[in-house]
Write an enzyme that holds these catalytic residues in place. Structure first.
Site, mmCIF file in Angstrom:
data_model
loop_
_atom_site.group_PDB
_atom_site.id
_atom_site.type_symbol
_atom_site.label_atom_id
_atom_site.label_comp_id
_atom_site.label_asym_id
_atom_site.label_seq_id
_atom_site.Cartn_x
_atom_site.Cartn_y
_atom_site.Cartn_z
ATOM 1 N N PRO A 91 0.698 -1.095 -0.102
ATOM 2 C CA PRO A 91 -0.170 -0.047 0.141
ATOM 3 C C PRO A 91 0.948 1.376 0.068
ATOM 4 O O PRO A 91 1.828 1.388 0.746
ATOM 5 C CB PRO A 91 -0.879 -0.051 1.283
ATOM 6 C CG PRO A 91 -0.739 -1.824 1.441
ATOM 7 C CD PRO A 91 0.617 -2.141 0.902
ATOM 8 N N CYS A 92 0.510 1.984 -0.790
ATOM 9 C CA CYS A 92 1.413 3.288 -1.231
ATOM 10 C C CYS A 92 0.875 4.638 -0.712
ATOM 11 O O CYS A 92 1.784 5.514 -0.885
ATOM 12 C CB CYS A 92 1.556 3.316 -2.704
ATOM 13 S SG CYS A 92 0.202 3.574 -3.718
ATOM 14 N N GLN A 93 -0.281 4.701 -0.027
ATOM 15 C CA GLN A 93 -0.930 6.203 0.379
ATOM 16 C C GLN A 93 0.050 6.860 1.154
ATOM 17 O O GLN A 93 0.447 8.152 1.170
ATOM 18 C CB GLN A 93 -2.149 6.034 0.905
ATOM 19 C CG GLN A 93 -3.386 5.417 0.135
ATOM 20 C CD GLN A 93 -3.351 3.914 -0.387
ATOM 21 O OE1 GLN A 93 -2.279 3.391 0.243
ATOM 22 N NE2 GLN A 93 -4.439 3.527 -0.845
#
Length: 380
Positions: A91-93
């Site tokens: 997950p890159c947020q």
């Protein structure tokens, strides 16, 4: 590939088996499969991923946190006589430009370390990771690369713009490839016969719908409703324009302030003959970016967002007859690795293996020639 056909390059016929961590709705998996890689398992913590992942791919789905994943969970899906690949997009947020500050207290920060742990424990021949470009500036990424190198991987990584590979979207991503076999590289745009794809070419033939309407033949082709004011705003918007083109009464108060004037890309329409902007998890909302349809008075539909992410038009996200939660499906689509990017990654792996095979053949031929000529084989 339809948008990016490989120029004359030979692909390895050796079987590659893969496990896809943080698999989401299956964008990366579907692309890898299209390239000829056999994906055996997808792992994700989000139960909404299960149906789209298993309905469109032959791989199994495991609802499990990567933190809880054990070496045995992965090894049972690898093959002893095959080439094994561990793939994933953490997950890159927390690393995104949409985040003002990368927060090390965000548990998603450390998921890359869990990926590293699983690589170390399972030692696959190949590793790939895709993420936002901003990750490259973080120490956690540098540590990830160093650990791969320390345990014997050749590592390459670069930031790519998907549009340069023929995807209908300006999406910049960090792509990493690692191999225990030898030096590996991501195929470059010049390796393909590129046909640059536009919004019009991608979604121009879909049936017109109104804001808040659902197309009967494809429930995913539905658009969010608009308030009266937002309807007036999109009617006042031109493709490629900004809210600065509007009459004063339509401009949001926050944009009239000094701090808000630097955000012209929200409340915008796409341009027919350009690639789309980056699909985010909020692409279904007109006010969340340049996600207005080029000519219809609405935000793009879920199906249009999925197509711009290069999912096939028939890709299923929800069981037939079940209601569609726009926010949930929008999140799955926006978070996905574009299918075509996954295919390019897979093709890069197969070309890498073919190059290695050719190198081995050349070495054997040199040895045979040396033996026949009575030369020494010392050091070979």
């Amino acid at each position: 590939m339809s948008a990016a056909r490989l120029k004359q390059k030979k692909l390895s016929k050796r079987k590659v088996y893969a496990v896809d961590l943080f698999c989401g709705a299956g964008g990366l998996t579907h692309g890898l499969v299209n390239s000829g890689i056999d994906v055996k398992l997808g792992v994700d913590i989000d139960p909404a991923c299960s149906y789209p992942y298993t309905s469109n791919n032959k791989a199994k789905f495991e609802l499990k946190s990567v933190e809880e994943l054990q070496e045995s969970d992965i090894r049972e899906n690898f093959r002893k006589n095959g080439i094994n690949l561990l793939a994933g997009c953490a997950p890159c947020q927390t690393f995104s430009t949409y985040n003002r500050k990368a927060d090390q207290n965000d548990e998603r920060w450390w998921l890359l370390l869990q990926f590293s742990r699983l690589v170390r424990e399972t030692t696959p021949e190949l590793v790939t990771m895709e993420n936002v470009p901003e990750l490259i500036k973080q120490e956690v990424f540098n540590n990830f690369v160093k650990e791969l190198q320390d345990i014997g991987y050749f590592v390459c990584y670069q930031i790519v713009n998907c549009a340069e590979y023929g995807l209908p979207q300006q999406r910049r991503r960090l792509v990493l490839l690692a191999s225990k076999i030898g030096e590996i590289q991501l195929l470059q745009p010049d390796d393909f016969e590129i046909t640059h794809k536009t919004v019009r070419e991608a979604i121009g033939e879909l049936p017109p719908i109104n804001a808040g309407e659902i197309y009967d033949m494809d429930p995913l082709h539905q658009s969010s409703s608009l308030s009266d004011k937002n309807l007036k705003r999109i009617q006042a918007s031109r493709p490629g324009g900004t809210w600065r083109d509007w009459e004063d009464e339509l401009i949001a108060e926050c944009h009239k302030k000094g701090t808000g004037k630097s955000y012209p890309s929200v409340y915008g329409r796409m341009v027919w003959d350009d690639p789309a902007p980056t699909m985010t998890t909020q692409f279904f909302g007109f006010g969340n970016g340049r996600f207005g349809h080029p000519e219809q008075d609405r935000a793009i539909s879920l199906r249009e967002g999925a197509i711009l992410q290069t999912f096939p038009k028939e890709y299923k996200f929800v069981p037939p007859g079940e209601p569609i939660a726009i926010k949930t499906i929008g999140r799955l689509i926006g978070n996905a690795v574009p299918v075509k990017l996954g295919e390019i990654i897979g093709l890069s792996i197969r070309v890498h293996l073919k190059n290695y095979e050719m190198q081995i053949k050349k070495t054997k031929k040199r040895k045979i020639k040396r033996i026949k000529s009575g030369g020494s084989m010392i050091g070979e």
